[in-house]
Each structure stands twice: as C-alpha cells, then as structure tokens.
Design a protein around this motif. Structure first.
Motif, PDB file in Angstrom:
ATOM      1  N   LYS A 140      -3.158   4.976  -6.522  1.00 10.51           N
ATOM      2  CA  LYS A 140      -2.131   4.235  -7.258  1.00 10.51           C
ATOM      3  C   LYS A 140      -2.434   2.738  -7.332  1.00 10.51           C
ATOM      4  CE  LYS A 140       1.573   7.508  -6.136  1.00 10.51           C
ATOM      5  NZ  LYS A 140       1.682   8.045  -7.500  1.00 10.51           N
ATOM      6  N   GLU A 141      -3.404   2.262  -6.561  1.00  9.13           N
ATOM      7  CA  GLU A 141      -3.780   0.845  -6.605  1.00  9.13           C
ATOM      8  C   GLU A 141      -4.704   0.610  -7.794  1.00  9.13           C
ATOM      9  OE1 GLU A 141      -4.218   2.732  -3.916  1.00  9.13           O
ATOM     10  OE2 GLU A 141      -2.445   2.076  -2.779  1.00  9.13           O
ATOM     11  N   SER A 142      -4.282  -0.202  -8.730  1.00 12.42           N
ATOM     12  CA  SER A 142      -5.056  -0.419  -9.946  1.00 12.42           C
ATOM     13  C   SER A 142      -6.392  -1.096  -9.670  1.00 12.42           C
ATOM     14  CB  SER A 142      -4.246  -1.250 -10.950  1.00 12.42           C
ATOM     15  OG  SER A 142      -3.902  -2.502 -10.400  1.00 12.42           O
ATOM     16  N   LYS A 166     -10.023   0.245 -10.942  1.00 14.73           N
ATOM     17  CA  LYS A 166     -10.890  -0.643 -11.706  1.00 14.73           C
ATOM     18  C   LYS A 166     -12.287  -0.698 -11.107  1.00 14.73           C
ATOM     19  CE  LYS A 166     -11.288  -5.420 -13.317  1.00 14.73           C
ATOM     20  NZ  LYS A 166     -10.646  -6.747 -13.364  1.00 14.73           N
ATOM     21  N   SER A 192      -6.931  -6.767 -18.146  1.00  9.71           N
ATOM     22  CA  SER A 192      -6.124  -6.885 -16.929  1.00  9.71           C
ATOM     23  C   SER A 192      -5.113  -8.006 -17.128  1.00  9.71           C
ATOM     24  CB  SER A 192      -7.011  -7.175 -15.714  1.00  9.71           C
ATOM     25  OG  SER A 192      -7.883  -6.112 -15.458  1.00  9.71           O
ATOM     26  N   VAL A 230      -1.429  -4.764 -14.359  1.00 13.09           N
ATOM     27  CA  VAL A 230      -1.706  -3.689 -15.315  1.00 13.09           C
ATOM     28  C   VAL A 230      -3.209  -3.698 -15.626  1.00 13.09           C
ATOM     29  CG1 VAL A 230      -1.249  -2.729 -17.600  1.00 13.09           C
ATOM     30  CG2 VAL A 230       0.585  -3.862 -16.334  1.00 13.09           C
ATOM     31  N   TYR A 231      -3.801  -2.519 -15.594  1.00 10.22           N
ATOM     32  CA  TYR A 231      -5.233  -2.396 -15.900  1.00 10.22           C
ATOM     33  C   TYR A 231      -5.396  -1.418 -17.063  1.00 10.22           C
ATOM     34  CZ  TYR A 231     -10.108  -0.947 -15.456  1.00 10.22           C
ATOM     35  OH  TYR A 231     -11.422  -0.644 -15.711  1.00 10.22           O
ATOM     36  N   SER A 278       5.550   6.950 -14.258  1.00  9.18           N
ATOM     37  CA  SER A 278       4.595   7.219 -15.338  1.00  9.18           C
ATOM     38  C   SER A 278       5.213   8.094 -16.423  1.00  9.18           C
ATOM     39  CB  SER A 278       3.353   7.923 -14.775  1.00  9.18           C
ATOM     40  OG  SER A 278       2.721   7.119 -13.803  1.00  9.18           O
ATOM     41  N   HIS A 292      -3.140   1.827 -16.484  1.00  9.17           N
ATOM     42  CA  HIS A 292      -2.735   1.994 -15.088  1.00  9.17           C
ATOM     43  C   HIS A 292      -1.875   0.807 -14.662  1.00  9.17           C
ATOM     44  CE1 HIS A 292      -3.947   2.814 -10.620  1.00  9.17           C
ATOM     45  NE2 HIS A 292      -2.681   3.150 -10.899  1.00  9.17           N
ATOM     46  N   ASP A 340       0.121  -0.811 -11.669  1.00  6.41           N
ATOM     47  CA  ASP A 340      -0.042  -0.750 -10.213  1.00  6.41           C
ATOM     48  C   ASP A 340       1.110   0.006  -9.548  1.00  6.41           C
ATOM     49  OD1 ASP A 340      -1.785  -1.615  -8.064  1.00  6.41           O
ATOM     50  OD2 ASP A 340      -0.038  -2.748  -7.353  1.00  6.41           O
ATOM     51  N   PRO A 356      -2.013   6.655 -13.114  1.00  7.89           N
ATOM     52  CA  PRO A 356      -2.640   6.272 -14.395  1.00  7.89           C
ATOM     53  C   PRO A 356      -2.276   7.274 -15.488  1.00  7.89           C
ATOM     54  CG  PRO A 356      -4.253   6.366 -12.604  1.00  7.89           C
ATOM     55  CD  PRO A 356      -3.000   6.991 -12.088  1.00  7.89           C
TER      56      PRO A 356
END
Length: 490
Positions: A35-37, A41, A58, A67-68, A99, A132, A134, A138
C-alpha cells in the motif's frame, strides 16, 4: 593444428527467461503490491528500467496524500489522463477513502483494483494507467489508446465490385467491422493472448450453427498450445495450426477484404484476426475456395460467373503444365505436334544453342525474378520495371539467339494465365510445381509429365484442411455442390 583450426566450435544457446520468470527476479508475482506508493514506484522503476518511454507522475493531494501514476506515454491519451483522472482527484480528494469508491470520482467507465504484481505489470504494458494513492490498493485505469489508422482501399485484392476498404492492424476493430456486415447474435468471437514475449492478441470469429463445433474446439486447443516466445505475423499462426505444414499447398487463405470474410463466415468457415496485421486467416479451405472471390457474387448474369470460374480453372491448368508440355513434346515426342506447327517450332529453334529444358527454366526464372523485383520496388517504379524489364529481356534474349520466339510466347502466356488465380499464396505454390513438372518432363517426357500430374492429384485428394477434404466437391464427388460452385442458386 589444422584439426583444431577447423574444429567446429560449440555455440552456447542464449537462454531466454519467460515473462513470469523475469518478473520473479524483482517481485513475487502472485502477491499483492504494498500500500506504500513509494515502494510500488521503486519496484516498477526496476522492472521498467532503461525504457525512456516509461512515464511517471508523482504529486500530493491537497490533504498531503502522495499519489503515484505510471504509464507508457505513447500508448495512452494524455488529454484524457488530465481530464478524467488527475483533475477529478485534485478536486474531490476528500471523497477518496477506498480504492472501490474511485468510480464516483474519476470519469472513466472502466477501472479495476490490482490483485497481484503480474496484473499490474501486464496492464501497464497493455497501455493502461496504474494509479496508486498512498495507503490504498493500486488500481488500473483503462485509458489505452492504440495506434491505428483509417481503413484504406485493399492493396492486394483488387476487384471491380465489392467494398472499397480493407482491415486495419487492430483485431478488435476488425471484429467490429465484421459485425457491421453480419448483424446476428450467432456471430461469436473468442480472444487469446498468444506469445510469451509478444503477448499478441488473437481473435477467432465464427458463425454459430454454420461452423462445425469440432473445428472450433480443435482450433481452440491449437491456439492455447502455442508456447513460442513471439507471434508477430498471421503466417506464423497459420503454419502452426495447419495439419500438413510440409505440404506445398496452403490449408488456409489470407484476405484483407471484409466482404470476402463475411461470405466465408456464412459458408461455415473460421476467421482468425491478429493484432498488427491487416490480413486475416480463413480456414478450413478447399481448392475450389481458393478460386473464389467475393466479387463473383456481384454478377447479375449467372452465366458470367460460369465463364469466369471455368476460365480460372483452365488458366490454372495451362499456367502450370504448358512449359512442361512444351519441353516434353519438343524434346521427346515431336511427332505428336501438328506438322505445320512442328516446322514453325523447328525453324525458331535453328540457331538456339540451349536445349528446350534450359530455355524453359531460364525464362521462368527470369519471369519470377521480375515479379519479385516489381513487388519489392516502390510502387512508382515497380510496374515500370516489370513491363520494361520483361520487354527488354524477352526481346534481347530472342535477338541474341538464347531462346526461341515460341518459348517466349509459352512463358508469357503461362505467367498471365497463372495470375488469374485470386490467392497469391496459391499462385506461389503452383509456380514451384511448374519447375518440378519441367524437371520430370526433361527426364521422362510426356510419360513423366502424366505420372507427375497423377501424383499431384493423389496428393491433393489425400490433403485436408481441418478434416475437410481439399478436393471437395470433386473428391469426394458431390454433384450438387459442384453445380452450386459453377451455377449458384438464385
């Protein structure tokens, strides 16, 4: 020393990893992305390293949530990304809690939560966008924009009547074109992703209740069993599904005309489309199918169709056998030629140093070289080269005393007659057979030619395409189907 010099070196073959094996060197493909963007990345940057077209965005939402976004720049619609994804996220960030509720924010009809790394990477490669936020799962936003073009006139299947547009390189849109021709719920389609590396999309189209179920089942098994690394052309797949791949005759035909494909579907055939190919494969086929065109059904007078089909069959027979028949008669059985014609042929060959066989092979080879050169050259010079080259070579060869006038006439008529056949692949097969028949006629004369034609007919009768006899309706004989071929019902 010399033994070591000429010793065959052992070449170690390069071992290629499969798509999944390559991904396993970076991530666990069956696990969910974190869950960590920032972690997502980093992993995607490793997987898509050394790819200048891999793009990333980003930014932070107004509530400081990272946000990624990543995608391949040439495969998506940039304006849609801005209008349908980024702006709604910035304006309605306070509604982003899970999501699943992204659908009420982004103005894109289709999106899907990422369940594993394999899905994430494959979706990006397909031209979609990974978004994705954070601490959330995703998601894949389907905004792929394929590079395609508008349909153009057919470039290889010229006809007086019929549709004036051809297929394009997108299999989905080609299937859509066929749904415009056949508006029936029985028109079914199946999709496959074939090739470990290329991951090419294949579409199989057929008309239920018209096509035999066993053909669909067998074709489905064959396509699913294709395990090669890449599938780039329709020819690769056609050779793979052919029951007799070593036969000189094609067991499928290719077409770029939607009207011909529509007629083939109504006949109970299966059509295979491939991404990045403007041609489709039609199977099963018979010898009679390869002599048909969709234009045949535009004739208002049925006797015109009868004349055209008799003309094609006669031309195919003449274009294949005439050079070998000339060699057999001139070299072995000149007494079978009428007296007046014998004198004319003998006079034209008085100063010719080459035997009839060498004449025939030399002129056929020159003809095939000219045909191939005119195809490969740019269109604005290809036809000129073909016409001028034929005239210059033919005239110069006769004046130099290398070949006779009669041989030039035989080869020229042979070339014109054979090209009345609609299928280029079928024509190419008979061009090869022409050389074999000349070789047999050189050794055994008219007896050898008769024997070779007999073996050829036996091979054609033995051949089948998806269990459909290749010589049907001649073998097995079906007088009603044969009558329909020459004089179709009103």
């Amino acid at each position: 020393m010399l033994g070591n010099l000429f010793k065959k070196r052992e070449i170690n073959p390069i071992k290629h990893l499969s798509f999944e094996s390559y991904l396993k060197t970076f991530v666990d493909i069956d696990s969910e992305p974190p869950k960590e963007s920032i972690t997502v990345k980093q992993k995607l940057n490793q997987i898509f390293s050394n790819s200048f077209d891999f793009s990333e965005r980003s930014f932070h939402l107004p509530n400081n949530r990272p946000v990624y976004i990543c995608y391949f720049s040439a495969l998506i619609s940039q304006p849609q990304l801005e209008e349908s994804v980024i702006k709604p996220l910035l304006h309605h960030f306070d509604h982003v809690t899970t999501s699943e509720n992204l659908g009420s924010i982004i103005t894109v009809t289709k999106y899907e939560r990422v369940t594993d790394w394999n899905m994430a990477v494959q979706s990006v490669l397909d031209g979609n966008i990974l978004v994705h936020i954070d601490q959330l799962d995703p998601v894949i936003v389907f905004l792929a924009e394929k590079l395609d073009r508008s349909p153009n006139d057919p470039t290889t299947e010229y006809q007086v009547y019929g549709a004036k547009f051809s297929f394009i390189e997108d299999s989905r849109k080609n299937v859509g074109v066929m749904r415009q021709f056949i508006k029936d719920p029985r028109l079914k389609s199946k999709g496959y992703d074939v090739g470990v590396v290329s991951n090419t999309q294949v579409a199989v189209l057929y008309l239920e209740q018209y096509c035999e179920p066993k053909v669909i089942q067998h074709l489905d098994q064959l396509i699913k069993s294709y395990k090669k690394e890449h599938l780039l052309t329709i020819g690769q797949l056609t050779k793979y599904i052919s029951k007799h791949p070593n036969s000189i005759f094609p067991q499928a035909t290719m077409s770029e005309r939607p009207d011909l494909v529509a007629y083939s579907l109504i006949q109970g055939k299966v059509v295979i489309f491939l991404d990045n190919s403007t041609f489709c494969a039609i199977t099963p086929v018979t010898l009679m199918d390869l002599l048909e065109t969709s234009e045949d059904h535009f004739f208002l007078v049925r006797w015109n169709l009868l004349f055209i089909r008799i003309l094609r069959i006669s031309s195919l027979f003449i274009g294949t056998i005439l050079p070998a028949l000339y060699v057999a008669l001139v070299a072995f059985q000149p007494e079978l030629i009428p007296t007046t014609l014998t004198i004319s042929v003998a006079q034209s060959r008085v100063q010719i140093p080459l035997p009839a066989t060498a004449e025939a092979i030399l002129m056929m080879f020159a003809l095939d070289v000219l045909v191939e050169a005119s195809i490969r050259l740019p269109s604005f010079v290809g036809q000129t080269i073909g016409i001028v080259g034929g005239l210059v070579i033919g005239t110069a060869a006769v004046e130099a005393g290398i070949v006779s006038h009669t041989m030039v006439i035989v080869i020229a008529f042979t070339a014109i007659a054979l090209f009345t056949t609609p299928s280029w692949e079928f024509v190419s097969s008979w061009r090869i057979i022409r050389y074999l028949l000349v070789g047999v006629s050189t050794l055994l004369g008219l007896y050898g030619l008769t024997l070779a034609v007999g073996f050829l007919i036996v091979h054609l009768c033995k051949l089948d395409s998806f269990d459909k006899p290749y010589m049907y309706p001649l073998a097995p004989f079906d007088k009603y189907e044969l009558k329909r071929f020459f004089l179709p019902l009103r």
